[in-house]
Design an enzyme around this catalytic site. Structure first.
Site, short mmCIF file in Angstrom:
data_model
loop_
_atom_site.label_atom_id
_atom_site.label_comp_id
_atom_site.label_asym_id
_atom_site.label_seq_id
_atom_site.Cartn_x
_atom_site.Cartn_y
_atom_site.Cartn_z
N SER A 199 14.59 15.90 2.17
CA SER A 199 15.40 15.00 2.97
C SER A 199 16.41 15.82 3.77
O SER A 199 16.02 16.67 4.57
CB SER A 199 16.07 13.94 2.09
OG SER A 199 16.62 12.90 2.87
N ASP A 266 -7.04 -0.20 2.00
CA ASP A 266 -7.08 0.67 0.83
C ASP A 266 -8.37 1.50 0.77
O ASP A 266 -8.35 2.69 0.44
CB ASP A 266 -6.94 -0.19 -0.44
CG ASP A 266 -6.75 0.62 -1.70
OD1 ASP A 266 -6.91 1.86 -1.65
OD2 ASP A 266 -6.45 0.04 -2.74
N ASP A 269 -10.53 5.41 2.42
CA ASP A 269 -10.89 6.71 1.83
C ASP A 269 -11.98 6.59 0.77
O ASP A 269 -12.31 7.58 0.10
CB ASP A 269 -9.66 7.40 1.25
CG ASP A 269 -9.02 6.60 0.13
OD1 ASP A 269 -9.46 5.46 -0.14
OD2 ASP A 269 -8.06 7.11 -0.50
N VAL A 271 -11.84 4.80 -2.02
CA VAL A 271 -11.31 4.57 -3.37
C VAL A 271 -10.30 3.43 -3.35
O VAL A 271 -9.39 3.42 -2.51
CB VAL A 271 -10.64 5.84 -3.93
CG1 VAL A 271 -10.06 5.57 -5.31
CG2 VAL A 271 -11.63 6.98 -4.01
N ASP A 273 -7.24 2.35 -4.86
CA ASP A 273 -6.18 2.90 -5.70
C ASP A 273 -4.80 2.42 -5.29
O ASP A 273 -3.79 2.98 -5.73
CB ASP A 273 -6.24 4.42 -5.70
CG ASP A 273 -6.14 5.03 -4.30
OD1 ASP A 273 -5.97 4.25 -3.33
OD2 ASP A 273 -6.23 6.25 -4.17
N VAL A 275 -3.48 2.67 -2.36
CA VAL A 275 -2.88 3.60 -1.40
C VAL A 275 -3.64 3.56 -0.09
O VAL A 275 -4.89 3.61 -0.09
CB VAL A 275 -2.89 5.04 -1.96
CG1 VAL A 275 -2.44 6.03 -0.90
CG2 VAL A 275 -2.00 5.14 -3.19
N ASP A 426 6.91 7.07 2.84
CA ASP A 426 8.36 7.34 2.86
C ASP A 426 9.07 6.13 3.44
O ASP A 426 8.76 5.68 4.55
CB ASP A 426 8.64 8.57 3.72
CG ASP A 426 10.05 9.12 3.55
OD1 ASP A 426 11.00 8.31 3.49
OD2 ASP A 426 10.21 10.34 3.50
N HIS A 462 9.97 8.51 -0.61
CA HIS A 462 10.89 9.52 -0.07
C HIS A 462 11.26 10.53 -1.15
O HIS A 462 12.03 10.23 -2.07
CB HIS A 462 12.14 8.85 0.47
CG HIS A 462 13.08 9.79 1.15
ND1 HIS A 462 12.72 10.54 2.25
CD2 HIS A 462 14.38 10.12 0.88
CE1 HIS A 462 13.74 11.28 2.63
NE2 HIS A 462 14.75 11.05 1.81
#
Length: 529
Positions: A199, A266, A269, A271, A273, A275, A426, A462
């Site tokens: 940061s 999601d 990629d 997968v 997960d 994310v 972030d 973050h």
């Protein structure tokens, strides 16, 4: 006590010897010369020589059995108090030196927000790893979210001396002080020096590479607060949009919009997960879930058109009153409202009665440094006024604290190595700003990866936390790169649920190839999904 002149000559002499004599031989030589090495006393440790600075005091206090991580550490706590004559500043540089088993390395420790240094437990962590660690307060208090005590002088003008100390001056000083105090205490200067920060600490690392390229051999600069004058104003954008719309989505609604975006993107990629690994490929439109019912602590709330607009604007980033792009927004999948560590946070008495809650560092920057009016009501800003604030922020401060100079040639020529990672979820600092900076560095030097490498961490918040894997010990990889030539092709990362992932060297991405989704070996870094 050694004189300042003699001390400067000694340090230069040592650096010269170190280049031609093995460190182990120098240990014996200087141990014989400095018979009092290891004595934690202000009467023994010489005052450092600081370019443009004047030492006011040096204190040295032995610390025994300092509690850290279910163990204890012993160290010498040195505080150097100094000023830059004519600037009316008083800066405290802190150096903690392990009483035994020093690894011959100096670690510069970064800060967060408006605080130039971290809390003591972070310094203790470095000492526990056998580093000498140096940190500086930059001449102001350690409040990370408010500059009220130092931003403006008695006349109501910006205290430029302290801002410059915060931006860069105290960083160069701290490196000088840390090296000289270590040499005075051990009778031996550090063999290697490293910077470690995230940061503001990440910004500090990049500033060191740009302005003080020989200060550190290696730099770990995570989620860097570079583009300071731009992104701090852009952080206010979600609150501005809410003020203009008169709509303040409760956290439950913001979370529902984020969850819908993750669900839609999601599997890019391969997968599931939780994310979004490629936010740039996510084309989710929040308006498709308008009128969806959300359970807010037992109360049914419908996602409104204005709620969707707040989310879309937050993702798109700051725009001018004429609709042109000014700065980046948050990536899709990033929490919009997550307490004080988010940009779209609201405070609600009921799901239908909410008010905006701006990120304090952003609102503080605008009030103190741009408007010079600590009590200004930011809810009264119109769009043209926000345009003016953005323009003024860049014009007045970018050269001081922007930290966006892409010319790192001096750092490269000095043999420096640097690693940056940034979480793609972030909640505070926009990852696309870091990506843009890295691209600008590469435009000037196509061989940037020879000395500077960037890694993105999908799903990471973050500096820490998040659904995705977070780097485990990136500083150790910088050390290995500097001292052993082991180039970091990937960065080891670990998620809260135990998933391991090797973060890929930008612009490569992690692609699932089959096998256990929890195992890093099931993924491979490739050019695209």
């Amino acid at each position: 006590m050694l004189s300042a002149v003699f001390w400067s000559v000694f340090v230069m002499f040592y650096d010269r010897l170190q280049s031609i004599i093995p460190t182990t031989d120098l240990v014996g030589f200087f141990t014989a010369t400095f018979v009092q090495a290891g004595n934690c006393s202000s009467s023994v440790i010489p005052h450092p020589s600081i370019p443009g600075g004047q030492v006011l005091d040096l204190s040295a206090v032995p610390v025994s059995n300092y509690a850290y991580n279910n163990s204890t550490i012993d160290f010498c706590n040195v505080t150097v108090t100094y000023t830059h004559p004519g600037k009316n500043d008083t800066i405290h540089a802190t150096v903690w030196l392990p009483s035994s088993d020093w690894n011959n390395r100096l670690q510069g420790s970064g800060g967060g927000g408006f605080a130039m240094r971290s809390e003591d437990p972070i310094l203790a962590e470095a000492v526990a790893q056998n580093y000498t660690v140096v940190a500086t307060d930059g001449g102001h208090d350690m409040n990370p979210v408010s500059s009220a005590s130092w931003a403006l002088n008695a006349s109501g003008n910006v205290n430029m001396a302290l801002l410059e100390d915060f931006a860069y001056v105290a960083l160069g000083d701290a490196a000088t002080i840390g090296k000289q105090v270590a040499a005075g205490f051990y009778g031996l200067a550090p063999r290697y020096s490293y910077w470690n920060g995230c940061s503001t600490g990440g910004r500090q690392g990049l500033m060191l590479a740009q302005r003080y390229p020989t200060a550190y051999n290696g730099i770990m600069a995570a989620a860097p607060a570079i583009n300071w004058a731009s992104f701090l104003v852009a952080e206010f954008w979600p609150q501005f949009v809410m003020n203009q719309l008169g709509a303040f989505p409760p956290t439950c609604v913001s979370d529902a919009i984020t969850a819908a975006a993750v669900k839609a993107c999601d599997e890019i990629d391969g997968v599931l997960d939780g994310v979004i690994s490629a936010p740039g490929l996510c084309d989710f439109d929040p308006f498709t879930i308008v009128d969806t019912k959300v359970n807010c602590n037992g109360v049914s709330v419908s996602i409104s058109h204005k709620d969707a607009q707040v989310a879309r604007s937050t993702w798109e980033g700051l725009k001018s009153s004429e609709g042109s792009f000014l700065w980046y927004g948050l990536d899709k999948g990033t929490p919009l409202s997550m307490g004080g560590m988010s940009l779209g946070h609201t405070e609600c008495s009921t799901p239908f009665n909410c008010t905006g809650s701006p990120f304090p560092i952003s609102s503080d920057w605008i009030r103190q440094f741009i408007l010079r009016d600590p009590s200004f009501d930011l809810t009264t800003l119109d769009h043209k006024a926000l345009d003016d604030i953005f323009t003024r922020s860049k014009k007045e401060y970018n050269d001081i604290i922007g930290t966006d100079d892409p010319n790192l040639s001096a750092f490269k020529q000095a043999g420096g190595k640097m690693l940056t990672w940034h979480g793609l979820s972030d909640t505070l600092i926009f990852p696309k700003g870091t990506e843009q900076y890295y691209k600008r560095v590469e435009e000037k030097d196509p061989f940037v990866r020879d000395f500077y490498r960037y890694f993105e961490a999908p799903g990471a918040y973050h500096c820490s936390g998040g659904v995705g894997p977070v780097p485990v010990d990136p500083l150790s990889q910088v050390v290995d790169w500097v001292e052993n030539g082991v180039v970091p092709e990937t960065v080891d990362a670990l998620a809260a649920d135990g998933r391991r992932r090797n973060l890929c060297l930008y612009p490569l991405v992690s692609v699932y190839k089959g096998g256990d989704v929890m195992d890093a070996s099931s993924y491979q870094c490739e050019e695209s999904f």
